[in-house]
Design a protein around this motif. Structure first.
Motif, PDB file in Angstrom:
ATOM      1  N   LEU A 147       0.974  -0.747   0.163  1.00 34.01           N
ATOM      2  CA  LEU A 147       0.029   0.143  -0.003  1.00 34.01           C
ATOM      3  C   LEU A 147       1.029   1.667  -0.336  1.00 34.01           C
ATOM      4  CD1 LEU A 147      -2.935  -0.686   2.295  1.00 34.01           C
ATOM      5  CD2 LEU A 147      -2.982  -0.603  -0.048  1.00 34.01           C
ATOM      6  N   HIS A 148       2.111   1.739   0.628  1.00 29.97           N
ATOM      7  CA  HIS A 148       3.159   2.738   0.280  1.00 29.97           C
ATOM      8  C   HIS A 148       3.015   2.424  -0.782  1.00 29.97           C
ATOM      9  CE1 HIS A 148       6.576   4.580   2.694  1.00 29.97           C
ATOM     10  NE2 HIS A 148       6.777   4.831   1.445  1.00 29.97           N
ATOM     11  N   GLY A 149       4.153   2.299  -1.712  1.00 25.21           N
ATOM     12  CA  GLY A 149       3.899   1.600  -3.071  1.00 25.21           C
ATOM     13  C   GLY A 149       3.647   2.197  -3.809  1.00 25.21           C
ATOM     14  N   LEU A 150       1.695   2.340  -3.523  1.00 27.77           N
ATOM     15  CA  LEU A 150       0.655   2.331  -4.774  1.00 27.77           C
ATOM     16  C   LEU A 150       0.526   4.027  -4.888  1.00 27.77           C
ATOM     17  CD1 LEU A 150      -1.761  -1.057  -4.635  1.00 27.77           C
ATOM     18  CD2 LEU A 150      -0.204  -0.576  -6.885  1.00 27.77           C
ATOM     19  N   PHE A 151       0.920   3.541  -3.288  1.00 33.23           N
ATOM     20  CA  PHE A 151      -0.473   5.011  -2.199  1.00 33.23           C
ATOM     21  C   PHE A 151       1.088   6.514  -3.164  1.00 33.23           C
ATOM     22  CE2 PHE A 151       0.606   8.858   0.428  1.00 33.23           C
ATOM     23  CZ  PHE A 151      -0.969   9.061   0.409  1.00 33.23           C
ATOM     24  N   ASP A 152       2.177   6.052  -3.252  1.00 37.99           N
ATOM     25  CA  ASP A 152       3.428   7.189  -4.260  1.00 37.99           C
ATOM     26  C   ASP A 152       2.599   6.640  -5.316  1.00 37.99           C
ATOM     27  OD1 ASP A 152       4.604   7.371  -0.916  1.00 37.99           O
ATOM     28  OD2 ASP A 152       6.569   6.373  -1.651  1.00 37.99           O
ATOM     29  N   PHE A 153       2.860   5.619  -6.494  1.00 39.47           N
ATOM     30  CA  PHE A 153       2.646   5.600  -7.840  1.00 39.47           C
ATOM     31  C   PHE A 153       1.184   6.426  -7.273  1.00 39.47           C
ATOM     32  CE2 PHE A 153      -0.097   3.577 -10.529  1.00 39.47           C
ATOM     33  CZ  PHE A 153       0.568   3.758 -11.452  1.00 39.47           C
ATOM     34  N   SER A 154       0.217   6.837  -6.873  1.00 41.46           N
ATOM     35  CA  SER A 154      -0.944   7.507  -6.972  1.00 41.46           C
ATOM     36  C   SER A 154      -0.920   9.147  -7.271  1.00 41.46           C
ATOM     37  CB  SER A 154      -1.955   6.933  -5.770  1.00 41.46           C
ATOM     38  OG  SER A 154      -2.094   7.511  -4.754  1.00 41.46           O
TER      39      SER A 154
END
Length: 268
Positions: free
Chosen positions: A211-218
């Motif tokens: 989720l950390h990675g996906l949050f940065d992705f967004s």
């Protein structure tokens, strides 16, 4: 040799001092900051993340190296189990935290902007941001949380100081962002606490890493690739994630821990 004899023969996990952890964190940051500069110089890359090549040079190389370094440290310490698994679970309602964050991530992603960039760019950015997620969560929610527990801190102080350390290291962004890095460090500290809650809600360090990675992705899809574009309104969802989760946690703060929870060291 029996299983009991084998376990007793295995090397005991290493202990880590606060100074030792500080040295490891500095080395981690040096890999990202210096590695990024070296990669840009060697491959003659731009400073941003607007092309697939820029993402691979500016993010894959330093962030991938930092992630590898993180789990090499975990292996050297013999902390694989306590870093990757979480024994101190929170009450089930705290699953609301990752669910809220996941919904806000889906709302925040700049789908149109990413579509214009193409599938190669999207995949490159997904990989790069997962390097961020797994590297930072392994270092700060993995090693960081466990070293604080090793030194006997209560879980409340573990949450507080691991989040503050996580936010503070982002002050190194002042090299590029100037005074904005201070505000970013404060915001990131709150994010660190949310990821800490996700670790304890899910029982491991995987969901918070993803989720950390996906949050940065967004967030990157809303900002770094939006060259010559108006502000993408979906970015508001990233801000709402902080607000909504904060309200939920404040309301339920007295019901975070299981009734029988006690503050004892994670390992003897």
């Amino acid at each position: 040799m029996s299983i009991t004899e084998q376990v007793s023969a295995d090397p005991a996990p290493r202990r880590l001092s606060y100074v030792g952890f500080a040295v490891i964190v500095v080395a981690y940051l040096a890999i990202i900051q210096l590695g990024g500069r070296v990669a840009r110089a060697v491959f003659d890359s731009g400073d941003g993340f607007t092309t697939t090549r820029d993402v691979m040079v500016n993010m894959w190389i330093p962030l991938g190296a930092a992630a590898v370094f993180t789990y090499a440290v975990v292996t050297w310490l013999g902390w694989g189990r306590p870093v990757l698994r979480e024994e101190r679970r929170l009450r089930r309602w705290t699953w609301a935290v990752p669910i809220i964050l996941a919904v806000c991530i889906l709302l925040a992603i700049n789908y149109a902007g990413l579509a214009d960039k193409g599938i190669g760019f999207v995949l490159a950015l997904l990989v790069a941001t997962q390097f961020v997620g797994w590297g930072e969560e392994g270092m700060f929610r993995g090693v960081g949380v466990n070293i604080l527990r090793e030194h006997g801190l209560t879980e409340g102080k573990v949450a507080l100081w691991s989040s503050i350390v996580f936010g503070s290291v982002h002050l190194t962004n002042a090299l590029a962002a100037g005074g904005q890095a201070i505000a970013q460090a404060v915001v990131v500290s709150f994010a660190g606490y949310f990821f800490y809650l996700i670790r304890r809600a899910s029982g491991g360090n995987a969901l918070n890493s993803v989720l950390h990675g996906l949050f940065d992705f967004s967030l990157i899809s809303c900002t770094a690739i939006a060259v010559d574009q108006e502000l993408y309104l979906g970015a508001v969802a990233g801000f709402l994630a902080y607000v909504i989760i904060a309200v939920v946690v404040i309301i339920g703060r007295k019901r975070l821990e299981p009734a029988a929870a006690t503050d004892v060291p994670s390992r003897s």
